[in-house]
Scaffold this motif. Structure first.
Motif, PDB file in Angstrom:
ATOM      1  N   ASN A  27      12.765 -12.359 -16.205  1.00 43.95           N
ATOM      2  CA  ASN A  27      13.811 -12.539 -15.196  1.00 43.95           C
ATOM      3  C   ASN A  27      14.828 -13.535 -15.718  1.00 43.95           C
ATOM      4  OD1 ASN A  27      12.794 -10.763 -13.204  1.00 43.95           O
ATOM      5  ND2 ASN A  27      11.160 -12.241 -12.809  1.00 43.95           N
TER       6      ASN A  27
ATOM      7  N   ALA B 146      15.826 -17.194 -29.279  1.00 41.81           N
ATOM      8  CA  ALA B 146      14.723 -18.137 -29.078  1.00 41.81           C
ATOM      9  C   ALA B 146      13.429 -17.403 -28.724  1.00 41.81           C
ATOM     10  CB  ALA B 146      15.089 -19.114 -27.962  1.00 41.81           C
ATOM     11  N   VAL B 147      13.529 -16.507 -27.776  1.00 44.66           N
ATOM     12  CA  VAL B 147      12.366 -15.788 -27.292  1.00 44.66           C
ATOM     13  C   VAL B 147      12.008 -14.631 -28.227  1.00 44.66           C
ATOM     14  CG1 VAL B 147      11.721 -14.215 -25.440  1.00 44.66           C
ATOM     15  CG2 VAL B 147      12.793 -16.397 -24.885  1.00 44.66           C
TER      16      VAL B 147
ATOM     17  N   LYS C 239      24.902  -5.592 -32.940  1.00 43.70           N
ATOM     18  CA  LYS C 239      26.316  -5.723 -32.574  1.00 43.70           C
ATOM     19  C   LYS C 239      27.197  -4.819 -33.425  1.00 43.70           C
ATOM     20  CE  LYS C 239      26.071 -10.141 -30.357  1.00 43.70           C
ATOM     21  NZ  LYS C 239      26.536 -11.495 -30.186  1.00 43.70           N
TER      22      LYS C 239
ATOM     23  N   ASP D 197       8.082 -13.415 -15.063  1.00 39.42           N
ATOM     24  CA  ASP D 197       8.349 -14.823 -15.360  1.00 39.42           C
ATOM     25  C   ASP D 197       7.173 -15.367 -16.152  1.00 39.42           C
ATOM     26  OD1 ASP D 197      10.818 -15.442 -13.895  1.00 39.42           O
ATOM     27  OD2 ASP D 197       9.642 -14.918 -12.131  1.00 39.42           O
ATOM     28  N   GLY D 198       7.449 -16.298 -17.051  1.00 35.70           N
ATOM     29  CA  GLY D 198       6.358 -16.966 -17.764  1.00 35.70           C
ATOM     30  C   GLY D 198       5.531 -17.773 -16.763  1.00 35.70           C
TER      31      GLY D 198
ATOM     32  N   SER E 183      21.017 -10.088 -34.158  1.00 36.10           N
ATOM     33  CA  SER E 183      22.461 -10.340 -34.101  1.00 36.10           C
ATOM     34  C   SER E 183      22.938 -10.878 -35.449  1.00 36.10           C
ATOM     35  CB  SER E 183      22.745 -11.351 -32.984  1.00 36.10           C
ATOM     36  OG  SER E 183      24.096 -11.726 -33.008  1.00 36.10           O
TER      37      SER E 183
ATOM     38  N   HIS F  46      25.543 -17.457 -31.019  1.00 36.46           N
ATOM     39  CA  HIS F  46      24.941 -17.060 -32.282  1.00 36.46           C
ATOM     40  C   HIS F  46      24.024 -18.142 -32.861  1.00 36.46           C
ATOM     41  CE1 HIS F  46      24.219 -14.324 -35.411  1.00 36.46           C
ATOM     42  NE2 HIS F  46      24.745 -15.073 -36.364  1.00 36.46           N
TER      43      HIS F  46
HETATM   44  N1  LIG Z   1      11.864 -15.759 -16.637  1.00 37.45           N
HETATM   45  C1  LIG Z   1      11.386 -16.466 -17.663  1.00 37.45           C
HETATM   46  O1  LIG Z   1      10.257 -16.951 -17.661  1.00 37.45           O
HETATM   47  C2  LIG Z   1      12.260 -16.661 -18.875  1.00 37.45           C
HETATM   48  C3  LIG Z   1      11.854 -17.529 -19.902  1.00 37.45           C
HETATM   49  C4  LIG Z   1      12.674 -17.658 -21.033  1.00 37.45           C
HETATM   50  C5  LIG Z   1      13.851 -16.904 -21.138  1.00 37.45           C
HETATM   51  N2  LIG Z   1      14.217 -16.063 -20.119  1.00 37.45           N
HETATM   52  C6  LIG Z   1      15.436 -15.218 -20.233  1.00 37.45           C
HETATM   53  O2  LIG Z   1      15.286 -14.434 -21.410  1.00 37.45           O
HETATM   54  C7  LIG Z   1      16.575 -14.167 -21.971  1.00 37.45           C
HETATM   55  C8  LIG Z   1      16.573 -14.487 -23.457  1.00 37.45           C
HETATM   56  O3  LIG Z   1      16.392 -15.883 -23.639  1.00 37.45           O
HETATM   57  P1  LIG Z   1      16.594 -16.546 -25.073  1.00 37.45           P
HETATM   58  O4  LIG Z   1      16.307 -17.998 -24.860  1.00 37.45           O
HETATM   59  O5  LIG Z   1      15.848 -15.805 -26.115  1.00 37.45           O
HETATM   60  O6  LIG Z   1      18.157 -16.339 -25.305  1.00 37.45           O
HETATM   61  P2  LIG Z   1      18.923 -16.286 -26.705  1.00 37.45           P
HETATM   62  O7  LIG Z   1      18.290 -17.248 -27.661  1.00 37.45           O
HETATM   63  O8  LIG Z   1      20.377 -16.416 -26.389  1.00 37.45           O
HETATM   64  O9  LIG Z   1      18.594 -14.817 -27.248  1.00 37.45           O
HETATM   65  C9  LIG Z   1      19.346 -13.680 -26.977  1.00 37.45           C
HETATM   66  C10 LIG Z   1      19.687 -13.102 -28.336  1.00 37.45           C
HETATM   67  O10 LIG Z   1      20.241 -11.796 -28.184  1.00 37.45           O
HETATM   68  C11 LIG Z   1      21.263 -11.682 -29.177  1.00 37.45           C
HETATM   69  N3  LIG Z   1      22.143 -10.564 -28.878  1.00 37.45           N
HETATM   70  C12 LIG Z   1      23.193 -10.502 -28.014  1.00 37.45           C
HETATM   71  N4  LIG Z   1      23.746  -9.266 -28.044  1.00 37.45           N
HETATM   72  C13 LIG Z   1      23.045  -8.553 -28.962  1.00 37.45           C
HETATM   73  C14 LIG Z   1      23.123  -7.223 -29.453  1.00 37.45           C
HETATM   74  N5  LIG Z   1      24.045  -6.363 -28.997  1.00 37.45           N
HETATM   75  N6  LIG Z   1      22.241  -6.820 -30.392  1.00 37.45           N
HETATM   76  C15 LIG Z   1      21.306  -7.673 -30.857  1.00 37.45           C
HETATM   77  N7  LIG Z   1      21.174  -8.937 -30.432  1.00 37.45           N
HETATM   78  C16 LIG Z   1      22.036  -9.370 -29.485  1.00 37.45           C
HETATM   79  C17 LIG Z   1      21.933 -13.039 -29.149  1.00 37.45           C
HETATM   80  O11 LIG Z   1      22.723 -13.238 -30.331  1.00 37.45           O
HETATM   81  P3  LIG Z   1      24.145 -14.026 -30.287  1.00 37.45           P
HETATM   82  O12 LIG Z   1      23.826 -15.401 -29.777  1.00 37.45           O
HETATM   83  O13 LIG Z   1      24.584 -13.978 -31.702  1.00 37.45           O
HETATM   84  O14 LIG Z   1      25.019 -13.235 -29.328  1.00 37.45           O
HETATM   85  C18 LIG Z   1      20.703 -13.940 -29.111  1.00 37.45           C
HETATM   86  O15 LIG Z   1      20.181 -14.153 -30.405  1.00 37.45           O
HETATM   87  C19 LIG Z   1      17.576 -14.994 -21.152  1.00 37.45           C
HETATM   88  O16 LIG Z   1      18.215 -14.128 -20.244  1.00 37.45           O
HETATM   89  C20 LIG Z   1      16.714 -15.999 -20.422  1.00 37.45           C
HETATM   90  O17 LIG Z   1      17.270 -16.354 -19.172  1.00 37.45           O
HETATM   91  C21 LIG Z   1      13.449 -15.936 -18.991  1.00 37.45           C
END
Ligand SMILES: NC(=O)c1ccc[n+]([C@@H]2O[C@H](COP(=O)([O-])OP(=O)(O)OC[C@H]3O[C@@H](n4cnc5c(N)ncnc54)[C@H](OP(=O)(O)O)[C@@H]3O)[C@@H](O)[C@H]2O)c1
Length: 252
Positions: free
Chosen positions: A181, A95-96, A136, A199-200, A116, A243
């Motif tokens: 975070n 997503a991010v 992966k 953090d955003g 991924s 995924h």
């Molecule tokens: N603090 C803030 O303001 C804030 C705001 C937004 C998000 N976040 C944090 O940011 C992080 C990411 O968020 P998100 O929403 O983007 O999560 P997400 O959509 O689950 O993105 C993570 C991606 O990493 C992939 N991935 C996992 N293992 C991998 C590997 N070895 N090689 C390549 N890709 C791999 C996942 O694929 P698969 O699903 O296929 O495993 C998924 O596409 C989270 O920890 C979230 O808590 C923080």
């Protein structure tokens, strides 16, 4: 309390002191603390909302709301990405990550996207990654060294653990790592690399800057799946199955 940290819709009513919005305006918003977006109506503080950028429709703006701002801040403010920097985005098909990639390209960086699966690699290539691998299956450290033999300048980490360790092995002395975070496991500091967890931050200026960048980048927001609000449970099952490319949305 209803779930949901982000979304988009039209303003049904505004607070007495709110001047930035009028009834009927198309807006997108996020609030990690108050939540409540799994609903037909949600009350949002005005500084947590922005007008929908001219280049996005309501659905795609809603999908981008919570991810785009932290991503822009990660690339611009935490990593200070500059033209021709060699940047790795780890977790680039999520997503991010798929939004951060586009903001890094807007800054003129060269981007190695660690995605991924085969569809993830295809997605990030289509969004402008200079190089992309399946993190992966492929050797991340070798790919990063090939991509920037003189060393990687900056890493945006959206996952932690061993994959991040492999990325950091290819970062030059004085290079930078930023992570929002929430990334787990928590990245471990390494000598010679600047670490920033962030953090955003929502705000009037932040939304103005975000909209300018979204429009300049012609940001593409990838919706991996869509469910009606009444089937939110199925959407959660889909998230739990893993995924997901880009973001899952609920349509009200
Ligand atoms: N603090 C803030 O303001 C804030 C705001 C937004 C998000 N976040 C944090 O940011 C992080 C990411 O968020 P998100 O929403 O983007 O999560 P997400 O959509 O689950 O993105 C993570 C991606 O990493 C992939 N991935 C996992 N293992 C991998 C590997 N070895 N090689 C390549 N890709 C791999 C996942 O694929 P698969 O699903 O296929 O495993 C998924 O596409 C989270 O920890 C979230 O808590 C923080």
């Amino acid at each position: 309390m209803a779930l949901g940290t982000d979304g988009a819709g039209t303003v049904a009513a505004r607070g007495a002191r709110v001047r930035r919005f009028n009834e009927g305006d198309a807006v997108y918003a996020y609030d990690y603390d108050r939540r409540g977006f799994y609903a037909e109506y949600v009350a949002v503080a005005a500084n947590h909302a922005g007008h929908v950028p001219a280049t996005l429709d309501l659905g795609h703006a809603g999908a981008a709301a919570a991810s785009a701002s932290p991503r822009l801040q990660g690339i611009d403010d935490a990593l200070h990405v500059r033209t021709r920097d060699n940047v790795v985005i780890l977790g680039a098909s999520g997503a991010v990550g798929h939004l951060a990639l586009q903001f890094a390209k807007l800054r003129g960086a060269r981007v190695l996207a660690i995605a991924s699966g085969g569809e993830g690699v295809a997605l990030v290539r289509g969004l402008g990654a200079d190089e992309a691998i399946d993190g992966k299956k492929e050797d991340i450290a070798a790919a990063a060294r090939r991509f920037a033999p003189q060393g990687i300048d900056a890493v945006l980490a959206l996952i932690g653990g061993a994959s991040l360790g492999h990325c950091l092995a290819a970062v030059r002395a004085g290079g930078r790592l930023a992570y929002p975070n929430g990334v787990e496991p928590l990245p471990k500091k390494r000598a010679g690399i600047d670490f920033v967890g962030y953090d955003g931050v929502a705000g009037v200026r932040e939304f103005a800057r975000l909209n300018a960048r979204v429009e300049a980048a012609q940001l593409e927001v990838h919706i991996g799946a869509e469910f009606p609000l009444a089937e939110a449970g199925r959407a959660h099952e889909r998230v739990a199955a893993g995924h997901v490319l880009g973001k899952i949305v609920l349509r009200v």
